[in-house]
Structure formats: structure tokens, C-alpha cells
Enzyme design. Sequence first.
Site, PDB file in Angstrom:
ATOM      1  N   CYS A  50       0.830  -1.210   0.000  1.00 59.58           N
ATOM      2  CA  CYS A  50       0.000   0.000   0.000  1.00 59.58           C
ATOM      3  C   CYS A  50       0.865   1.260   0.000  1.00 59.58           C
ATOM      4  CB  CYS A  50      -0.999  -0.051   1.140  1.00 59.58           C
ATOM      5  SG  CYS A  50      -2.423   0.987   0.827  1.00 59.58           S
ATOM      6  N   GLU A  73      -0.899  -8.391   5.366  1.00 55.77           N
ATOM      7  CA  GLU A  73      -0.618  -8.567   6.806  1.00 55.77           C
ATOM      8  C   GLU A  73      -1.901  -8.525   7.638  1.00 55.77           C
ATOM      9  OE1 GLU A  73      -0.221  -6.000   5.007  1.00 55.77           O
ATOM     10  OE2 GLU A  73      -0.684  -4.159   6.111  1.00 55.77           O
ATOM     11  N   HIS A  78      -3.231  -5.192   1.585  1.00 58.05           N
ATOM     12  CA  HIS A  78      -2.611  -5.438   2.907  1.00 58.05           C
ATOM     13  C   HIS A  78      -2.612  -6.923   3.291  1.00 58.05           C
ATOM     14  CE1 HIS A  78      -2.321  -1.269   4.478  1.00 58.05           C
ATOM     15  NE2 HIS A  78      -3.295  -1.043   3.618  1.00 58.05           N
TER      16      HIS A  78
HETATM   17  N1  GLN Z   1      -3.655   6.392   0.988  1.00 58.91           N
HETATM   18  C1  GLN Z   1      -2.360   6.141   1.557  1.00 58.91           C
HETATM   19  C2  GLN Z   1      -1.288   6.986   0.874  1.00 58.91           C
HETATM   20  O1  GLN Z   1      -1.561   7.619  -0.087  1.00 58.91           O
HETATM   21  C3  GLN Z   1      -2.013   4.662   1.505  1.00 58.91           C
HETATM   22  C4  GLN Z   1      -3.038   3.853   2.264  1.00 58.91           C
HETATM   23  C5  GLN Z   1      -2.507   2.639   2.937  1.00 58.91           C
HETATM   24  O2  GLN Z   1      -1.293   2.411   3.066  1.00 58.91           O
HETATM   25  N2  GLN Z   1      -3.424   1.838   3.449  1.00 58.91           N
HETATM   26  O3  GLN Z   1      -0.177   6.996   1.302  1.00 58.91           O
END
Ligand code: GLN
Length: 193
Positions: free
Chosen positions: A79, A174, A172
Site C-alpha cells: 500500500c 498482513e 494489505h
Molecule cells: N492512501 C495512503 C497513501 O496515499 C495509503 C493507504 C494505505 O497504506 N493503506 O499513502
Amino acid sequence: MVSVGVLALQGDFAEHVSVMQQLGVNTLEVRHAKEFDQIDALIIPGGESTTMARLLDLDEMRESLVRYAKEGMPVWGTCAGMIMLSTWVSDGRPEPLGLMDIKVSRNAFGRQVDSFEAALDIPVIGEEKFHAVFIRAPIVDHVEKTVTVLGRLDDSTIVAVKQNSLLATSFHPELTKDYRLHKYFLEFIHKRK
Ligand code: GLN
């Protein structure tokens, strides 16, 4: 014994640490550049990429992280971590590490679908679909030829990629009980040795 570091400046690093510990792997929460020396691989967790990048620069860790990754240390970004590993970010923030030849869009699913779940085909980890949790997730808009696509949503949006010993996922792993991607990442270390 192999040791996996989890960048612990911000975000959900504790969940990655917990999965790796359940897999019997030595882990280290990484908060200082000198700790890169003690690990065989690094996970950059989910969180908020602009904050994470700011803390990385504040702690003067950016240069060493990039150097270790370029020398072949496996790094996995989930992410926000995927955003960090990229080279181009749609809205110009944060300044990414420039390690993977991918272009990402942050918060790509918009407000209405802040988070959702999807069953993904990721052939490198087996036939069974991977239950993926997306939270304000980025997507990969563009990959160079150096990058292998590992997984897509049904509409063919790219959400998992690999480039040499670098791995990035929009979602994610995890947060679920399926540890196949963590195990797959551990193979990168053994291939290197
Ligand atoms: N929206 C976050 C960003 O732009 C990432 C979201 C996440 O890691 N769950 O950094």
C-alpha cells in the site's frame, strides 16, 4: 539466521512483524539507517506515504535504503509502501524512492470505496485465490518492461508487481491469515544467498 526488517516510522508495521514472527522469522523494527546493516530484507508497510517519506528524510534514512535496495536487498512495499517504491506518483507527492519502474495513483478508488476486499488470482503463490484487503489503496497505472505483473483486479487494474528482488502490493496481506505472500517474499532472501 535470516532477519527481516520492517520500516517502523509510521503505519501498520506491527502487523507485518507479527506475521513474520508467526512464520518463525527473526524481525527487527527499523527506525535508523544503521539498522539496514542488520537485516536481510525490508518491508515498507501501509500507512500514509507523505508522512512516511517525511519521517524517512527527517531521520536521514532515504539514501541508505536506496543504496541497500540497489545492492540487491529484497524490499516489499504494501500500500503506502508500494507508493514509496515507485518512480512516478500521479499527484506528485510524496517524492518516491524511485526503485521500481512503476507509476502509481494514490487513493485511486475514490472516497466512495475507501476500502474493499477482492479475491485475486496471483499465480506465483498458487491456484487458490488470495483474499485481498484494500484500504485507500494506490493502483499501478503503468509498468516498464523491467516489471512483472503478479496480480490484477477483475477489471485488469494492476495491484501486485515484482522487479528483481523488489515486490509491491496495493493491498494489505498482513491483515489476513493467508501468509502465502509473506512466504513468497522470504524466498527472495534465499534466492539471493
Ligand atoms: N492512501 C495512503 C497513501 O496515499 C495509503 C493507504 C494505505 O497504506 N493503506 O499513502
